[in-house]
Design a protein around this motif. Structure first.
Motif, PDB file in Angstrom:
ATOM      1  N   ILE A 100       0.843  -1.205   0.000  1.00 21.93           N
ATOM      2  CA  ILE A 100       0.000   0.000   0.000  1.00 21.93           C
ATOM      3  C   ILE A 100       0.872   1.247   0.000  1.00 21.93           C
ATOM      4  N   GLU A 101       1.948   1.230   0.798  1.00 23.89           N
ATOM      5  CA  GLU A 101       2.878   2.364   0.787  1.00 23.89           C
ATOM      6  C   GLU A 101       3.461   2.556  -0.612  1.00 23.89           C
ATOM      7  N   ALA A 102       3.838   1.467  -1.265  1.00 21.93           N
ATOM      8  CA  ALA A 102       4.385   1.562  -2.620  1.00 21.93           C
ATOM      9  C   ALA A 102       3.357   2.156  -3.582  1.00 21.93           C
ATOM     10  N   LEU A 103       2.108   1.738  -3.439  1.00 20.07           N
ATOM     11  CA  LEU A 103       1.051   2.291  -4.285  1.00 20.07           C
ATOM     12  C   LEU A 103       0.893   3.787  -4.036  1.00 20.07           C
ATOM     13  N   TRP A 104       0.884   4.202  -2.759  1.00 19.77           N
ATOM     14  CA  TRP A 104       0.797   5.628  -2.443  1.00 19.77           C
ATOM     15  C   TRP A 104       2.012   6.365  -2.991  1.00 19.77           C
ATOM     16  N   ASP A 105       3.171   5.751  -2.930  1.00 21.66           N
ATOM     17  CA  ASP A 105       4.383   6.378  -3.448  1.00 21.66           C
ATOM     18  C   ASP A 105       4.232   6.676  -4.936  1.00 21.66           C
ATOM     19  N   VAL A 106       3.654   5.748  -5.683  1.00 19.70           N
ATOM     20  CA  VAL A 106       3.438   5.960  -7.113  1.00 19.70           C
ATOM     21  C   VAL A 106       2.357   7.016  -7.333  1.00 19.70           C
ATOM     22  N   MET A 123     -10.338   0.986  -3.219  1.00 20.88           N
ATOM     23  CA  MET A 123     -10.825  -0.339  -3.583  1.00 20.88           C
ATOM     24  C   MET A 123      -9.748  -1.399  -3.317  1.00 20.88           C
ATOM     25  N   ILE A 124      -8.502  -1.101  -3.656  1.00 21.76           N
ATOM     26  CA  ILE A 124      -7.410  -2.070  -3.556  1.00 21.76           C
ATOM     27  C   ILE A 124      -7.086  -2.423  -2.113  1.00 21.76           C
ATOM     28  N   ALA A 125      -7.014  -1.433  -1.232  1.00 21.53           N
ATOM     29  CA  ALA A 125      -6.570  -1.682   0.150  1.00 21.53           C
ATOM     30  C   ALA A 125      -7.365  -2.808   0.822  1.00 21.53           C
TER      31      ALA A 125
END
Length: 147
Positions: A100-106, A123-125
């Motif tokens: 999730i952190e990686a997704l937020w980073d992107v 939706m993903i989390a």
């Protein structure tokens, strides 16, 4: 090209994916979140390269190749749920929070959050077994690192 991966992702009782397929699923998910707002910027591509290089211990060239494969897989994938299920099955909870952190980073790579990206991450989390509070804390950690 990705028919075998998609076949495994769509099985009614899928087995745990091999590490290489789990890497591809995560990378494709990073690409999907980056493309959610319709603007797949160079900053987002570079951030994906950095994330996968760090996470998987890859050199820059290998990370870029994995991202290219992730782009192709994302373009062919029927839905996001298949990727999240593969990641959830392959990755322990603490590491899913890191996902999730990686997704937020992107999402934050281009300097702003779009509603499409926010919606997709919301939706993903839960599909990864990460609640809203944990996702928000992950976003704040990423924002603090970027400040």
């Amino acid at each position: 090209m990705f028919a075998d991966l998609f076949r495994r992702l769509t099985e009614t009782a899928p087995e745990r994916l091999p590490d290489e397929d789990a890497r591809l699923a995560l990378t494709a998910l990073l690409v999907r979140i980056a493309r959610a707002d319709g603007d797949y910027s160079a900053q987002e591509r570079q951030r994906i390269d950095r994330v996968v290089a760090t996470r998987f211990g890859l050199e820059a060239e290998a990370a870029a190749a994995l991202r290219a494969d992730g782009e192709a897989a994302e373009a062919e994938a029927p839905d996001t749920i298949r990727f999240t299920r593969a990641i959830k099955d392959a990755v322990p909870l603490d590491d899913r929070i890191a996902v999730i952190e990686a997704l937020w980073d992107v999402v934050l790579a281009d300097g702003h959050r779009d509603e499409e990206e926010n919606s997709l991450l919301r939706m993903i989390a839960p599909l990864l077994g990460v609640n809203d509070r944990e996702s928000n804390l992950a976003r704040r950690r990423v924002e603090e690192r970027r400040a």
